[in-house]
Structure formats: C-alpha cells, structure tokens
Enzyme design. Structure first.
Site, PDB file in Angstrom:
ATOM      1  N   CYS A 252       0.808  -1.231   0.000  1.00  0.00           N
ATOM      2  CA  CYS A 252       0.000   0.000   0.000  1.00  0.00           C
ATOM      3  C   CYS A 252       0.835   1.271   0.000  1.00  0.00           C
ATOM      4  O   CYS A 252       0.310   2.351  -0.257  1.00  0.00           O
ATOM      5  CB  CYS A 252      -0.949   0.012   1.195  1.00  0.00           C
ATOM      6  SG  CYS A 252      -1.968  -1.455   1.275  1.00  0.00           S
TER       7      CYS A 252
ATOM      8  N   HIS B 177      -3.431   6.829   3.518  1.00  0.00           N
ATOM      9  CA  HIS B 177      -3.835   5.565   2.898  1.00  0.00           C
ATOM     10  C   HIS B 177      -5.201   5.171   3.468  1.00  0.00           C
ATOM     11  O   HIS B 177      -5.426   5.221   4.672  1.00  0.00           O
ATOM     12  CB  HIS B 177      -2.787   4.498   3.191  1.00  0.00           C
ATOM     13  CG  HIS B 177      -3.210   3.126   2.789  1.00  0.00           C
ATOM     14  ND1 HIS B 177      -3.774   2.866   1.557  1.00  0.00           N
ATOM     15  CD2 HIS B 177      -3.184   1.940   3.453  1.00  0.00           C
ATOM     16  CE1 HIS B 177      -4.064   1.572   1.484  1.00  0.00           C
ATOM     17  NE2 HIS B 177      -3.724   0.992   2.622  1.00  0.00           N
TER      18      HIS B 177
ATOM     19  N   ASN C  64     -10.087  -0.551   0.726  1.00  0.00           N
ATOM     20  CA  ASN C  64      -8.637  -0.420   0.641  1.00  0.00           C
ATOM     21  C   ASN C  64      -8.194  -0.830  -0.767  1.00  0.00           C
ATOM     22  O   ASN C  64      -8.301  -1.989  -1.133  1.00  0.00           O
ATOM     23  CB  ASN C  64      -8.017  -1.333   1.707  1.00  0.00           C
ATOM     24  CG  ASN C  64      -6.500  -1.289   1.715  1.00  0.00           C
ATOM     25  OD1 ASN C  64      -5.879  -0.743   0.797  1.00  0.00           O
ATOM     26  ND2 ASN C  64      -5.912  -1.867   2.741  1.00  0.00           N
TER      27      ASN C  64
HETATM   28  N1  ACO Z   1     -17.887  -9.906   9.630  1.00  0.00           N
HETATM   29  C1  ACO Z   1     -18.247 -10.325  10.863  1.00  0.00           C
HETATM   30  N2  ACO Z   1     -17.357 -10.757  11.763  1.00  0.00           N
HETATM   31  C2  ACO Z   1     -16.055 -10.760  11.420  1.00  0.00           C
HETATM   32  C3  ACO Z   1     -15.622 -10.328  10.145  1.00  0.00           C
HETATM   33  C4  ACO Z   1     -16.600  -9.899   9.233  1.00  0.00           C
HETATM   34  N3  ACO Z   1     -16.281  -9.454   7.993  1.00  0.00           N
HETATM   35  N4  ACO Z   1     -14.278 -10.438  10.091  1.00  0.00           N
HETATM   36  C5  ACO Z   1     -13.877 -10.920  11.283  1.00  0.00           C
HETATM   37  N5  ACO Z   1     -14.952 -11.119  12.085  1.00  0.00           N
HETATM   38  C6  ACO Z   1     -14.986 -11.621  13.459  1.00  0.00           C
HETATM   39  C7  ACO Z   1     -13.757 -12.413  13.823  1.00  0.00           C
HETATM   40  O1  ACO Z   1     -13.895 -13.756  13.394  1.00  0.00           O
HETATM   41  C8  ACO Z   1     -13.745 -12.294  15.329  1.00  0.00           C
HETATM   42  O2  ACO Z   1     -14.667 -13.220  15.847  1.00  0.00           O
HETATM   43  P1  ACO Z   1     -14.324 -14.009  17.232  1.00  0.00           P
HETATM   44  O3  ACO Z   1     -14.188 -12.927  18.270  1.00  0.00           O
HETATM   45  O4  ACO Z   1     -15.509 -14.877  17.390  1.00  0.00           O
HETATM   46  O5  ACO Z   1     -13.036 -14.722  16.956  1.00  0.00           O
HETATM   47  C9  ACO Z   1     -14.307 -10.900  15.575  1.00  0.00           C
HETATM   48  O6  ACO Z   1     -14.987 -10.527  14.359  1.00  0.00           O
HETATM   49  C10 ACO Z   1     -13.251  -9.881  15.913  1.00  0.00           C
HETATM   50  O7  ACO Z   1     -12.189  -9.995  14.963  1.00  0.00           O
HETATM   51  P2  ACO Z   1     -10.925  -9.060  15.015  1.00  0.00           P
HETATM   52  O8  ACO Z   1     -10.008  -9.426  13.894  1.00  0.00           O
HETATM   53  O9  ACO Z   1     -10.337  -9.013  16.385  1.00  0.00           O
HETATM   54  O10 ACO Z   1     -11.626  -7.657  14.730  1.00  0.00           O
HETATM   55  P3  ACO Z   1     -10.997  -6.212  14.689  1.00  0.00           P
HETATM   56  O11 ACO Z   1     -11.786  -5.301  15.535  1.00  0.00           O
HETATM   57  O12 ACO Z   1      -9.518  -6.244  14.868  1.00  0.00           O
HETATM   58  O13 ACO Z   1     -11.296  -5.781  13.183  1.00  0.00           O
HETATM   59  C11 ACO Z   1     -10.124  -5.593  11.092  1.00  0.00           C
HETATM   60  C12 ACO Z   1     -10.744  -6.534  12.120  1.00  0.00           C
HETATM   61  C13 ACO Z   1     -11.199  -4.707  10.532  1.00  0.00           C
HETATM   62  C14 ACO Z   1      -9.505  -6.425   9.980  1.00  0.00           C
HETATM   63  C15 ACO Z   1      -9.048  -4.726  11.797  1.00  0.00           C
HETATM   64  O14 ACO Z   1      -8.199  -5.541  12.571  1.00  0.00           O
HETATM   65  C16 ACO Z   1      -8.237  -3.938  10.830  1.00  0.00           C
HETATM   66  O15 ACO Z   1      -8.719  -3.042  10.173  1.00  0.00           O
HETATM   67  N6  ACO Z   1      -6.930  -4.224  10.744  1.00  0.00           N
HETATM   68  C17 ACO Z   1      -6.035  -3.542   9.841  1.00  0.00           C
HETATM   69  C18 ACO Z   1      -6.257  -4.105   8.490  1.00  0.00           C
HETATM   70  C19 ACO Z   1      -5.608  -3.271   7.423  1.00  0.00           C
HETATM   71  O16 ACO Z   1      -5.611  -2.072   7.462  1.00  0.00           O
HETATM   72  N7  ACO Z   1      -5.070  -3.980   6.453  1.00  0.00           N
HETATM   73  C20 ACO Z   1      -4.523  -3.360   5.319  1.00  0.00           C
HETATM   74  C21 ACO Z   1      -3.080  -3.273   5.444  1.00  0.00           C
HETATM   75  S1  ACO Z   1      -2.420  -2.408   4.131  1.00  0.00           S
HETATM   76  C22 ACO Z   1      -1.867  -3.430   2.868  1.00  0.00           C
HETATM   77  O17 ACO Z   1      -0.698  -3.469   2.623  1.00  0.00           O
HETATM   78  C23 ACO Z   1      -2.858  -4.273   2.161  1.00  0.00           C
END
Ligand code: ACO
Length: 329
Positions: free
Chosen positions: A116, A256, A286
């Site tokens: 990214c 970003h 993203n």
């Molecule tokens: N819908 C419903 N539930 C979901 C989903 C979904 N789409 N995805 C995950 N869950 C569930 C998980 O299974 C978990 O369930 P559990 O508690 O029963 O195990 C629960 O939701 C919480 O999951 P977390 O991963 O802890 O949720 P979090 O609040 O951290 O949000 C997210 C997840 C949105 C991915 C967040 O961590 C995030 O934005 N991280 C950064 C990601 C990012 O920016 N990536 C791009 C990097 S840049 C590049 O180079 C591509």
C-alpha cells in the site's frame, strides 16, 4: 538536494464501474453484515474490476487523465514508476505493459513493490531520479486488482479491499511548489502479518497451494492495525519535521485508505482535525497502492486541494512499509 525538485503537474484516477455494497457478501455465503463492516472499518462499498479489466487497462485510463491535465503527451514521459501488489503477470513488470499501452516510447519503466505504500515510494523514487538528472517528466502510478488475490471465502479480509488506479505526472518544479519533504521506512520482520504464503519462487504455485488457499492474501488484522497506527503516526511526524511544519500548517492530510479508525488515530497523533483529513474509504475500501492517488484525485476535483494548498500524504502497507510526503500545490 535543493527542494522542491518536482511538482504535481496532473493527477488522474480510475475506479471500475461495478460497485459492490457490503450487503452483497451475504449472497457469497459469508457470515458478515453491513453493520459489522461499517463499525470496524468505515467501508460501505468498493469497486470491483470486470473480467476484461486489469492493471494495464485501469492504469492507462488513470494515466491518460493525469497526462491530459498536465498537458503532457506520451512522448514527453521519460520515466514510468508503477506500484502494484497485484501485477498482471509476474514477468515482465506491469509498468512496461502500461508504457506500451500509452506509446510512451522514450520512457524507462519499472515496478515498485511496497504494497500500500508503493505509490508514495514511487513518487519518492521518481523525485530522486529527477534530482539526479535521469528524468525530466515522470509518470507515477498505483494500480490494483486486489479482487484477484483476496480469499472470497475469508470474511476477515475480503470485505476490506477494492480495485482501481491513481496516477500523477511529475515535472521539474517551478516557483517553489512541489514536494517539500519525504520519508520512507520498512520492517521486514513483520512480513508475515500480511502476505501471500505461496505462488512465488520460495513456494511455487501448485495444486496444494490451491487446495489450502495459500495463494491468497492472509492477514493478522489486529496486529496489522497496531503497527499501522504506529507507523502512520511516525511517518506523519517525520515528513512534517522535514518540511519544518506542524499539523497546524497542513491544509489537508490524505492518508492511505485502509480503515477509518486507523485514519482517525493517525490524524489525532499528528494534531490534524478530521475536517482536514480526506476520507473516501467508505466508497472504495482499501485499494492498496491506488488508494492515495484515488483520494488525491477526488480531493482536487472536489476543490479541497487548490493552488497553494499544503498537503500531507501518508501510507503504510505489507512488508511492513511506510512513507510520507509534504507537498505544496
Ligand atoms: N464480519 C463479521 N465478523 C467478522 C468479520 C466480518 N467481515 N471479520 C472478522 N470477524 C470476526 C472475527 O472472526 C472475530 O470473531 P471471534 O471474536 O468470534 O473470533 C471478531 O470478528 C473480531 O475480529 P478481530 O479481527 O479481532 O476484529 P478487529 O476489531 O480487529 O477488526 C479488522 C478486524 C477490521 C480487519 C481490523 O483488525 C483492521 O482493520 N486491521 C487492519 C487491516 C488493514 O488495514 N489492512 C490493510 C493493510 S495495508 C496493505 O498493505 C494491504
């Protein structure tokens, strides 16, 4: 190096016509909801490339728009730097396909792979090549067809990403406008927080990698989130220091677009109120290396960046990589 060396002569972007809304994931059999996705990420919809679209076609549209706005013809481009995490082919670089598509026959063309952060890395590389006299007019592109590398069976990743392209034409600076400061860093010890386990030389593509779905993107979301906030905040500080400015001097921050909560935390750290932060992750998701270019294009066409604006660009990505620039328009 005496700055500014390079200024933004034209910006262009392209997003595929097909818009996929959060509600559509249920039809793919995924247990998720619009409410969950909006609350955790701020994303409502994303653009998805059609079967006839790829990085060559999307980046060519964005590039032609940028070149038209810059008043530059393909023959004047002497450098093409293209950032992508989803190259059309593994060999050769997507940049040379774009060169052929545009007819930019005088250019040297190559890809930058910093996930990214690629578009920001590309801008910094192009500025350096202009400073050293290797280029006069550069085309810097970020383009992604992420819909081809996400695992559509994994709700924790596939809801986050979208497709598109952004492009800038850089020309030699006049009258003090252009890139005022830059910053770039990486940390390869974090590579496996966000990666594709197979499909490359270390673990070539085979039936097993298809069966275990390891050719698709994998991410430790919570860990990525923590590092993203830290690295974006550091990048904002360093570029502002380099330009001898503070958050109060910035007219617009364009981060970003990965997650609105990461954006809010970065803005707070930099002392920039959300009114001065550009957000379009709600409509694009993203788009990795296309994200900042797509956002800058919208910021210009909507009048939020005008002649004289001071703009802070900040990005982070897989690698980890992170980068920032301060630009006077
Ligand atoms: N819908 C419903 N539930 C979901 C989903 C979904 N789409 N995805 C995950 N869950 C569930 C998980 O299974 C978990 O369930 P559990 O508690 O029963 O195990 C629960 O939701 C919480 O999951 P977390 O991963 O802890 O949720 P979090 O609040 O951290 O949000 C997210 C997840 C949105 C991915 C967040 O961590 C995030 O934005 N991280 C950064 C990601 C990012 O920016 N990536 C791009 C990097 S840049 C590049 O180079 C591509």
């Amino acid at each position: 190096m005496k700055r500014p060396v390079a200024y933004f002569a034209g910006i262009g972007a392209y997003a595929p016509a097909r818009v996929m809304r959060n509600e559509e994931f249920a039809a793919l059999g995924l247990e998720t909801s619009d409410e969950w996705i909006v609350q955790r990420t701020g994303i409502r919809e994303r653009h998805i490339a059609g079967p006839d679209e790829n990085n060559r076609t999307m980046s060519a549209i964005a590039s032609r728009r940028a070149m038209e706005r810059a008043g530059v013809s393909p023959g004047e481009i002497d450098l093409i730097v293209l950032g992508t995490a989803t190259p059309d082919r593994l060999l050769p670089a997507t940049a040379v396909d774009l060169q052929a598509e545009l007819g930019a026959s005088r250019a040297a063309a190559f890809d930058v792979m910093a996930a990214c952060s690629s578009w920001l890395y590309g801008l910094i590389v192009a500025e350096g090549l202009m400073a050293s006299g290797n280029a006069e007019t550069a085309l810097v592109v970020g383009t992604e067809k992420l819909s081809t590398i996400v695992d559509w069976k994994d709700r924790s990743t596939c809801v986050l990403f979208g497709d598109g392209a952004g492009a800038a034409v850089l020309k030699r600076s006049r009258q003090g406008k252009g890139i005022l400061s830059t910053y770039m860093r990486s940390d390869g010890t974090l590579a496996e927080l966000l990666y594709r386990p197979s499909g490359g030389a270390a673990r070539p593509f085979d039936q097993a990698s298809l069966d275990d779905r390891s050719i698709f993107l994998r991410m430790e979301g919570r860990e990525v989130f923590k590092h993203a906030v830290r690295s974006m905040s550091e990048a904002a500080d360093r570029a502002l220091d380099g330009a001898k400015l503070t958050g109060a001097n910035v007219d617009l921050m364009i981060p970003h677009q990965a997650n609105v909560r990461i954006i809010e935390a970065t803005a707070k750290h930099a002392g920039i109120p959300m009114e001065k932060v550009f957000v379009n992750v709600d409509r694009f998701g993203n788009t990795s290396s296309a994200s900042v270019g797509l956002a800058l294009d919208e910021a210009i066409t909507s009048g939020r960046v005008t002649e004289g604006s001071t703009v802070l660009l900040v990005a982070f990505g897989a690698g980890f990589t992170w980068a920032s620039l301060v630009i006077r328009f």
